[in-house]
Scaffold this active site. Sequence first.
Site, short mmCIF file in Angstrom:
data_model
loop_
_atom_site.label_atom_id
_atom_site.label_comp_id
_atom_site.label_asym_id
_atom_site.label_seq_id
_atom_site.Cartn_x
_atom_site.Cartn_y
_atom_site.Cartn_z
N SER A 14 0.89 -1.28 0.17
CA SER A 14 0.07 -0.04 -0.10
C SER A 14 0.78 1.17 -0.05
O SER A 14 0.55 2.33 -0.62
CB SER A 14 -1.09 -0.03 1.28
OG SER A 14 -0.24 0.30 2.41
N ASN A 15 2.15 1.11 0.70
CA ASN A 15 2.92 2.36 0.70
C ASN A 15 3.56 2.52 -0.88
O ASN A 15 3.85 3.75 -1.16
CB ASN A 15 4.11 2.13 1.67
CG ASN A 15 3.82 2.78 2.99
OD1 ASN A 15 3.20 3.87 3.10
ND2 ASN A 15 3.50 1.90 3.89
N ARG A 66 21.36 -14.56 3.51
CA ARG A 66 21.01 -12.92 3.04
C ARG A 66 21.94 -12.32 2.25
O ARG A 66 21.25 -11.75 1.38
CB ARG A 66 21.15 -12.37 4.48
CG ARG A 66 20.57 -10.77 4.54
CD ARG A 66 20.80 -10.05 5.93
NE ARG A 66 20.12 -11.04 7.07
CZ ARG A 66 20.39 -10.66 8.15
NH1 ARG A 66 21.12 -9.79 8.75
NH2 ARG A 66 19.69 -11.20 9.26
N MET A 91 9.91 -7.60 3.87
CA MET A 91 10.02 -8.54 5.19
C MET A 91 11.48 -9.31 5.34
O MET A 91 11.62 -10.38 5.47
CB MET A 91 9.04 -9.39 5.32
CG MET A 91 7.55 -8.73 5.27
SD MET A 91 7.23 -7.34 6.58
CE MET A 91 7.42 -8.08 8.08
N ARG A 92 12.64 -8.23 5.08
CA ARG A 92 13.93 -9.09 5.08
C ARG A 92 14.79 -7.75 5.79
O ARG A 92 14.72 -6.77 5.56
CB ARG A 92 14.60 -9.41 3.93
CG ARG A 92 13.69 -10.45 3.01
CD ARG A 92 14.58 -10.69 1.97
NE ARG A 92 15.87 -11.24 2.01
CZ ARG A 92 16.28 -12.38 2.43
NH1 ARG A 92 15.28 -13.43 2.70
NH2 ARG A 92 17.69 -12.58 2.63
N HIS A 110 8.07 2.54 9.01
CA HIS A 110 7.82 1.55 10.08
C HIS A 110 6.74 2.13 10.95
O HIS A 110 6.50 3.39 11.13
CB HIS A 110 9.19 1.53 10.95
CG HIS A 110 8.93 0.43 12.06
ND1 HIS A 110 8.91 -1.06 11.84
CD2 HIS A 110 8.52 0.75 13.30
CE1 HIS A 110 8.50 -1.48 12.96
NE2 HIS A 110 8.49 -0.72 13.83
N ASP A 146 15.48 -1.40 12.02
CA ASP A 146 14.82 -0.20 12.40
C ASP A 146 15.49 0.73 13.04
O ASP A 146 14.90 1.29 14.13
CB ASP A 146 13.48 -0.76 12.83
CG ASP A 146 12.42 -1.57 12.22
OD1 ASP A 146 12.34 -1.37 10.66
OD2 ASP A 146 11.63 -2.48 12.82
#
Length: 205
Positions: A14-15, A66, A91-92, A110, A146
């Site tokens: 949505s962003n 990763r 989501m990483r 966030h 974050d």
Amino acid sequence: MKKRISVLLSGRGSNFEALADSIASGRLPNAEIALVLSNREGAPGIESARARGIESRVIPSKGLEREAYDKQVVAALREKTVDLVCLAGFMRLLSSYFVAAFPKRILNIHPSLLPAFPGLEAQRQALEHGVKFSGCTVHFVDEHLDAGPIVLQAAVPVEDGDSAATLSERILAEEHRIYTEAVRIVLDGRYRIDGRRVLITPEKQ
């Protein structure tokens, strides 16, 4: 010449849609979305990008280390000569390799007032903690969760009857607003970083 954005997402995006709408409406006049990329097949955000005629790509992350995965993504972004990377529900956790490839050129949104409630289910964390205000944060991305310097924040009151779903919905409206504003500030170069503080220069009238 327009600055080229890539949006990375794992879900509904949505962003991403809010940024695409801001570009279409002229609120981000100097930007274009060069690539939407997901680590998950079938992500609704990818379908939305395709419906808008925006180039999209899926690079599945399952089973990959990763940094090995991030090297594939960085190669795809470099191929598109991307100026700014915008995470929109990606989501990483990014590796130091990825962060070093785009220094101070990766933004994330966030759904909390960082540094409170990092990680998953931030809205539920806020309710369980009993805070009176939550909100959202746009920040530069580093290799920690974050944790990068904060560009913009918006506060949202927590109401007594809130559930995680109702709080999330009100926070999301603010996410859409401040993500566009933050992207515009960064693309215009109207900021400098002093330690952990992002100091923003007023827009010229």
